[in-house]
Scaffold this motif. Structure first.
Motif, PDB file in Angstrom:
ATOM      1  N   LYS A 173       0.839  -1.194   0.000  1.00 44.19           N
ATOM      2  CA  LYS A 173       0.000   0.000   0.000  1.00 44.19           C
ATOM      3  C   LYS A 173       0.878   1.249   0.000  1.00 44.19           C
ATOM      4  O   LYS A 173       1.749   1.412   0.851  1.00 44.19           O
ATOM      5  N   LEU A 208       0.077  -1.138 -10.710  1.00 41.82           N
ATOM      6  CA  LEU A 208      -0.485  -0.224  -9.716  1.00 41.82           C
ATOM      7  C   LEU A 208      -1.981  -0.473  -9.713  1.00 41.82           C
ATOM      8  O   LEU A 208      -2.600  -0.588 -10.771  1.00 41.82           O
ATOM      9  N   GLU A 209      -2.559  -0.580  -8.536  1.00 41.53           N
ATOM     10  CA  GLU A 209      -3.979  -0.916  -8.416  1.00 41.53           C
ATOM     11  C   GLU A 209      -4.648  -0.032  -7.372  1.00 41.53           C
ATOM     12  O   GLU A 209      -4.136   0.133  -6.270  1.00 41.53           O
ATOM     13  N   THR A 210      -5.804   0.541  -7.749  1.00 43.78           N
ATOM     14  CA  THR A 210      -6.596   1.322  -6.803  1.00 43.78           C
ATOM     15  C   THR A 210      -7.678   0.418  -6.230  1.00 43.78           C
ATOM     16  O   THR A 210      -8.424  -0.214  -6.981  1.00 43.78           O
ATOM     17  N   ARG A 211      -7.723   0.343  -4.912  1.00 42.47           N
ATOM     18  CA  ARG A 211      -8.722  -0.464  -4.202  1.00 42.47           C
ATOM     19  C   ARG A 211      -9.534   0.451  -3.299  1.00 42.47           C
ATOM     20  O   ARG A 211      -9.221   1.630  -3.150  1.00 42.47           O
ATOM     21  N   SER A 214      -5.771   6.484  -0.465  1.00 47.91           N
ATOM     22  CA  SER A 214      -6.841   6.640  -1.448  1.00 47.91           C
ATOM     23  C   SER A 214      -6.260   7.164  -2.750  1.00 47.91           C
ATOM     24  O   SER A 214      -5.133   7.685  -2.780  1.00 47.91           O
ATOM     25  N   GLU A 215      -7.034   7.083  -3.817  1.00 44.53           N
ATOM     26  CA  GLU A 215      -6.604   7.643  -5.098  1.00 44.53           C
ATOM     27  C   GLU A 215      -6.495   9.167  -4.993  1.00 44.53           C
ATOM     28  O   GLU A 215      -5.582   9.779  -5.557  1.00 44.53           O
ATOM     29  N   ALA A 259      -3.228   9.977  -3.416  1.00 46.72           N
ATOM     30  CA  ALA A 259      -2.145   9.749  -4.381  1.00 46.72           C
ATOM     31  C   ALA A 259      -2.044  10.914  -5.352  1.00 46.72           C
ATOM     32  O   ALA A 259      -0.958  11.439  -5.606  1.00 46.72           O
ATOM     33  N   HIS A 306       2.224  10.684 -12.703  1.00 51.68           N
ATOM     34  CA  HIS A 306       0.821  11.019 -12.939  1.00 51.68           C
ATOM     35  C   HIS A 306       0.694  11.718 -14.298  1.00 51.68           C
ATOM     36  O   HIS A 306       1.296  12.765 -14.517  1.00 51.68           O
ATOM     37  N   VAL A 335      -4.199   2.812  -2.691  1.00 49.95           N
ATOM     38  CA  VAL A 335      -3.489   2.561  -3.938  1.00 49.95           C
ATOM     39  C   VAL A 335      -2.301   1.659  -3.618  1.00 49.95           C
ATOM     40  O   VAL A 335      -1.504   1.965  -2.712  1.00 49.95           O
ATOM     41  N   TYR A 336      -2.179   0.566  -4.349  1.00 47.99           N
ATOM     42  CA  TYR A 336      -1.171  -0.463  -4.093  1.00 47.99           C
ATOM     43  C   TYR A 336      -0.274  -0.644  -5.306  1.00 47.99           C
ATOM     44  O   TYR A 336      -0.712  -0.478  -6.445  1.00 47.99           O
TER      45      TYR A 336
END
Length: 113
Positions: free
Chosen positions: A5, A95-98, A9-10, A13, A36, A102-103
């Motif tokens: 992590k 990269l993954e948003t959960r 949160s997104e 980030a 970004h 964000v992980y």
């Protein structure tokens, strides 16, 4: 491979890594560059494959490239390829948003120093 992590949160980030910018973060002993662009957030190795400058000191552009601050080599964040093929591609990290943040996915062991 393990998921680490980076942000809660997104929104966090994107506030820490504004559009056209990048930031160095640590994950499992690796320095990762989070960049970004209008297409979203990307994670790549933080060292330019050309001569090793920190990509997190560079910027991004509308072509979804990160630009090395030293010699202006441009790397496509989706493929990792340098725009003119002058050096090896960047190592990219998923990269993954959960719901809870964000992980980034990195290998389980840190690289040898």
């Amino acid at each position: 491979m393990q998921w680490i992590k980076l942000f809660d949160s997104e929104a966090e980030a994107k506030s820490q890594v504004p559009l056209t910018r990048s930031k160095a973060v640590m994950a499992a002993g690796r320095e990762i560059c989070v960049a970004h662009t209008p297409a979203g957030l990307f994670a790549v190795e933080n060292l330019c494959p050309h001569l090793g400058d920190a990509l997190s000191r560079g910027t991004t552009n509308y072509l979804n490239e990160i630009i090395c601050p030293w010699h202006s080599y441009r790397f496509h964040l989706i493929t990792g390829e340098e725009c003119k093929g002058r050096t090896r591609p960047l190592t990219r990290f998923p990269l993954e948003t959960r719901e809870d943040g964000v992980y980034v996915q990195v290998p389980s062991t840190a690289p040898e120093s």
